[in-house]
Design a protein around this motif. Sequence first.
Motif, PDB file in Angstrom:
ATOM      1  N   LEU A  80       0.831  -1.199   0.000  1.00 42.27           N
ATOM      2  CA  LEU A  80       0.000   0.000   0.000  1.00 42.27           C
ATOM      3  C   LEU A  80       0.866   1.250   0.000  1.00 42.27           C
ATOM      4  CD1 LEU A  80      -2.766  -1.060   2.538  1.00 42.27           C
ATOM      5  CD2 LEU A  80      -3.034  -0.741   0.070  1.00 42.27           C
ATOM      6  N   SER A  81       1.972   1.226   0.729  1.00 40.24           N
ATOM      7  CA  SER A  81       2.881   2.373   0.772  1.00 40.24           C
ATOM      8  C   SER A  81       3.492   2.624  -0.603  1.00 40.24           C
ATOM      9  CB  SER A  81       3.995   2.134   1.796  1.00 40.24           C
ATOM     10  OG  SER A  81       3.466   2.059   3.090  1.00 40.24           O
ATOM     11  N   ARG A  82       3.882   1.552  -1.292  1.00 40.22           N
ATOM     12  CA  ARG A  82       4.436   1.703  -2.638  1.00 40.22           C
ATOM     13  C   ARG A  82       3.399   2.280  -3.589  1.00 40.22           C
ATOM     14  NH1 ARG A  82       6.863  -3.211  -1.265  1.00 40.22           N
ATOM     15  NH2 ARG A  82       5.255  -4.393  -2.337  1.00 40.22           N
ATOM     16  N   GLU A  83       2.156   1.804  -3.494  1.00 39.62           N
ATOM     17  CA  GLU A  83       1.087   2.329  -4.345  1.00 39.62           C
ATOM     18  C   GLU A  83       0.865   3.809  -4.071  1.00 39.62           C
ATOM     19  OE1 GLU A  83      -2.534   0.068  -4.083  1.00 39.62           O
ATOM     20  OE2 GLU A  83      -1.457  -1.820  -4.291  1.00 39.62           O
ATOM     21  N   ALA A  84       0.893   4.205  -2.810  1.00 38.98           N
ATOM     22  CA  ALA A  84       0.713   5.604  -2.451  1.00 38.98           C
ATOM     23  C   ALA A  84       1.848   6.452  -3.007  1.00 38.98           C
ATOM     24  CB  ALA A  84       0.623   5.750  -0.933  1.00 38.98           C
ATOM     25  N   GLU A  85       3.076   5.951  -2.940  1.00 39.81           N
ATOM     26  CA  GLU A  85       4.229   6.680  -3.487  1.00 39.81           C
ATOM     27  C   GLU A  85       4.073   6.881  -4.986  1.00 39.81           C
ATOM     28  OE1 GLU A  85       7.922   4.785  -2.463  1.00 39.81           O
ATOM     29  OE2 GLU A  85       7.398   4.748  -0.334  1.00 39.81           O
ATOM     30  N   ARG A  90       2.965  10.343  -9.649  1.00 41.97           N
ATOM     31  CA  ARG A  90       2.161  10.637 -10.842  1.00 41.97           C
ATOM     32  C   ARG A  90       1.541  12.019 -10.744  1.00 41.97           C
ATOM     33  NH1 ARG A  90      -0.794   4.770 -11.531  1.00 41.97           N
ATOM     34  NH2 ARG A  90       0.921   3.767 -12.632  1.00 41.97           N
ATOM     35  N   THR A  91       1.019  12.362  -9.582  1.00 39.95           N
ATOM     36  CA  THR A  91       0.392  13.669  -9.392  1.00 39.95           C
ATOM     37  C   THR A  91       1.420  14.782  -9.554  1.00 39.95           C
ATOM     38  OG1 THR A  91      -1.255  12.726  -7.907  1.00 39.95           O
ATOM     39  CG2 THR A  91      -0.905  15.103  -7.766  1.00 39.95           C
ATOM     40  N   VAL A  92       2.576  14.629  -8.928  1.00 45.74           N
ATOM     41  CA  VAL A  92       3.634  15.636  -9.038  1.00 45.74           C
ATOM     42  C   VAL A  92       4.084  15.773 -10.483  1.00 45.74           C
ATOM     43  CG1 VAL A  92       6.030  16.148  -8.408  1.00 45.74           C
ATOM     44  CG2 VAL A  92       4.399  15.403  -6.654  1.00 45.74           C
ATOM     45  N   THR A  93       4.218  14.660 -11.196  1.00 41.22           N
ATOM     46  CA  THR A  93       4.635  14.701 -12.592  1.00 41.22           C
ATOM     47  C   THR A  93       3.605  15.431 -13.441  1.00 41.22           C
ATOM     48  OG1 THR A  93       5.850  12.635 -12.348  1.00 41.22           O
ATOM     49  CG2 THR A  93       5.298  13.304 -14.590  1.00 41.22           C
ATOM     50  N   ARG A  94       2.332  15.138 -13.222  1.00 45.80           N
ATOM     51  CA  ARG A  94       1.277  15.825 -13.980  1.00 45.80           C
ATOM     52  C   ARG A  94       1.328  17.325 -13.706  1.00 45.80           C
ATOM     53  NH1 ARG A  94      -2.177  11.615 -12.241  1.00 45.80           N
ATOM     54  NH2 ARG A  94      -3.164  13.080 -10.831  1.00 45.80           N
ATOM     55  N   LEU A  95       1.460  17.701 -12.437  1.00 44.39           N
ATOM     56  CA  LEU A  95       1.510  19.122 -12.091  1.00 44.39           C
ATOM     57  C   LEU A  95       2.715  19.798 -12.739  1.00 44.39           C
ATOM     58  CD1 LEU A  95       0.506  18.954  -8.326  1.00 44.39           C
ATOM     59  CD2 LEU A  95      -0.880  19.806 -10.233  1.00 44.39           C
ATOM     60  N   TYR A  96       3.837  19.115 -12.741  1.00 45.70           N
ATOM     61  CA  TYR A  96       5.049  19.661 -13.362  1.00 45.70           C
ATOM     62  C   TYR A  96       4.830  19.872 -14.855  1.00 45.70           C
ATOM     63  CZ  TYR A  96       9.736  19.902 -15.296  1.00 45.70           C
ATOM     64  OH  TYR A  96      10.841  20.289 -15.987  1.00 45.70           O
ATOM     65  N   LEU A  97       4.258  18.880 -15.499  1.00 42.57           N
ATOM     66  CA  LEU A  97       4.032  18.979 -16.944  1.00 42.57           C
ATOM     67  C   LEU A  97       3.052  20.096 -17.281  1.00 42.57           C
ATOM     68  CD1 LEU A  97       3.924  15.201 -17.888  1.00 42.57           C
ATOM     69  CD2 LEU A  97       5.771  16.827 -18.347  1.00 42.57           C
ATOM     70  N   VAL A  98       2.009  20.227 -16.487  1.00 41.85           N
ATOM     71  CA  VAL A  98       1.029  21.293 -16.712  1.00 41.85           C
ATOM     72  C   VAL A  98       1.683  22.657 -16.473  1.00 41.85           C
ATOM     73  CG1 VAL A  98      -1.107  22.319 -15.832  1.00 41.85           C
ATOM     74  CG2 VAL A  98      -0.983  19.866 -16.254  1.00 41.85           C
ATOM     75  N   ALA A  99       2.462  22.757 -15.404  1.00 43.45           N
ATOM     76  CA  ALA A  99       3.112  24.024 -15.073  1.00 43.45           C
ATOM     77  C   ALA A  99       4.096  24.458 -16.155  1.00 43.45           C
ATOM     78  CB  ALA A  99       3.832  23.911 -13.730  1.00 43.45           C
ATOM     79  N   GLY A 101       3.651  23.890 -19.339  1.00 48.64           N
ATOM     80  CA  GLY A 101       2.942  24.036 -20.601  1.00 48.64           C
ATOM     81  C   GLY A 101       2.972  22.815 -21.499  1.00 48.64           C
ATOM     82  N   ARG A 102       3.354  21.667 -20.966  1.00 45.19           N
ATOM     83  CA  ARG A 102       3.369  20.447 -21.768  1.00 45.19           C
ATOM     84  C   ARG A 102       2.024  19.740 -21.640  1.00 45.19           C
ATOM     85  NH1 ARG A 102       9.109  18.060 -19.674  1.00 45.19           N
ATOM     86  NH2 ARG A 102      10.370  19.812 -20.328  1.00 45.19           N
ATOM     87  N   LEU A 103       1.660  19.011 -22.641  1.00 46.89           N
ATOM     88  CA  LEU A 103       0.418  18.249 -22.592  1.00 46.89           C
ATOM     89  C   LEU A 103       0.652  16.946 -21.843  1.00 46.89           C
ATOM     90  CD1 LEU A 103      -0.950  18.642 -26.209  1.00 46.89           C
ATOM     91  CD2 LEU A 103      -1.756  19.790 -24.143  1.00 46.89           C
ATOM     92  N   TRP A 104      -0.277  16.578 -20.997  1.00 46.69           N
ATOM     93  CA  TRP A 104      -0.210  15.302 -20.285  1.00 46.69           C
ATOM     94  C   TRP A 104      -0.933  14.268 -21.124  1.00 46.69           C
ATOM     95  CZ3 TRP A 104       2.460  12.823 -16.921  1.00 46.69           C
ATOM     96  CH2 TRP A 104       1.972  11.650 -16.379  1.00 46.69           C
ATOM     97  N   ARG A 105      -0.273  13.172 -21.420  1.00 46.79           N
ATOM     98  CA  ARG A 105      -0.868  12.129 -22.258  1.00 46.79           C
ATOM     99  C   ARG A 105      -0.853  10.802 -21.525  1.00 46.79           C
ATOM    100  NH1 ARG A 105      -0.112  13.893 -28.168  1.00 46.79           N
ATOM    101  NH2 ARG A 105       0.581  16.005 -27.841  1.00 46.79           N
ATOM    102  N   GLY A 106      -1.753  10.638 -20.603  1.00 47.82           N
ATOM    103  CA  GLY A 106      -1.855   9.366 -19.886  1.00 47.82           C
ATOM    104  C   GLY A 106      -1.178   9.413 -18.536  1.00 47.82           C
ATOM    105  N   TRP A 107      -1.048   8.231 -17.959  1.00 47.28           N
ATOM    106  CA  TRP A 107      -0.543   8.101 -16.605  1.00 47.28           C
ATOM    107  C   TRP A 107       0.915   7.699 -16.527  1.00 47.28           C
ATOM    108  CZ3 TRP A 107      -3.145   9.058 -12.056  1.00 47.28           C
ATOM    109  CH2 TRP A 107      -4.479   9.370 -12.188  1.00 47.28           C
ATOM    110  N   SER A 108       1.559   7.532 -17.645  1.00 47.06           N
ATOM    111  CA  SER A 108       2.930   7.043 -17.640  1.00 47.06           C
ATOM    112  C   SER A 108       3.888   8.106 -17.100  1.00 47.06           C
ATOM    113  CB  SER A 108       3.350   6.646 -19.052  1.00 47.06           C
ATOM    114  OG  SER A 108       4.736   6.367 -19.084  1.00 47.06           O
ATOM    115  N   LEU A 109       4.730   7.707 -16.168  1.00 50.47           N
ATOM    116  CA  LEU A 109       5.727   8.635 -15.658  1.00 50.47           C
ATOM    117  C   LEU A 109       6.760   8.965 -16.732  1.00 50.47           C
ATOM    118  CD1 LEU A 109       6.343   7.245 -12.064  1.00 50.47           C
ATOM    119  CD2 LEU A 109       5.174   9.349 -12.705  1.00 50.47           C
ATOM    120  N   ALA A 110       6.983   8.043 -17.649  1.00 52.77           N
ATOM    121  CA  ALA A 110       7.946   8.278 -18.724  1.00 52.77           C
ATOM    122  C   ALA A 110       7.402   9.236 -19.748  1.00 52.77           C
ATOM    123  CB  ALA A 110       8.305   6.959 -19.385  1.00 52.77           C
ATOM    124  N   GLY A 111       6.044   9.327 -19.825  1.00 57.12           N
ATOM    125  CA  GLY A 111       5.252  10.043 -20.775  1.00 57.12           C
ATOM    126  C   GLY A 111       5.736  11.266 -21.375  1.00 57.12           C
TER     127      GLY A 111
END
Length: 111
Positions: A80-85, A90-99, A101-111
Amino acid sequence: MPSCLLLDVSLPGLTGLELQKRIAVERADMPIIFITGYADVPTTVKAMKAGAVEFLIKPFSDDVLLSAIRAALERSLMALSREAEVRVLRTVTRLYLVANGRLWRGWSLAG
């Protein structure tokens, strides 16, 4: 919540191994402790290869059972701890990409 399943090898209508396979489809992370009064090596090997965390042969002491449950719950908590991490990353990566100006395309961290 951390969890584990105590599962007898012999069940009415299906075997514990069959139920283990069904559970693994939706809850592969569920730690399973098998108990049985009729152990054989092939059944034990199948259960362990399929991910069982313990295989207890009756009769066993309360201490042995409690120790197995404790270990299974710790394993569940770690999963559960690993899943939470991963969710946080993923949330931090999405926020970074949005901040940036990049488009977010899915849930992949490599994305």
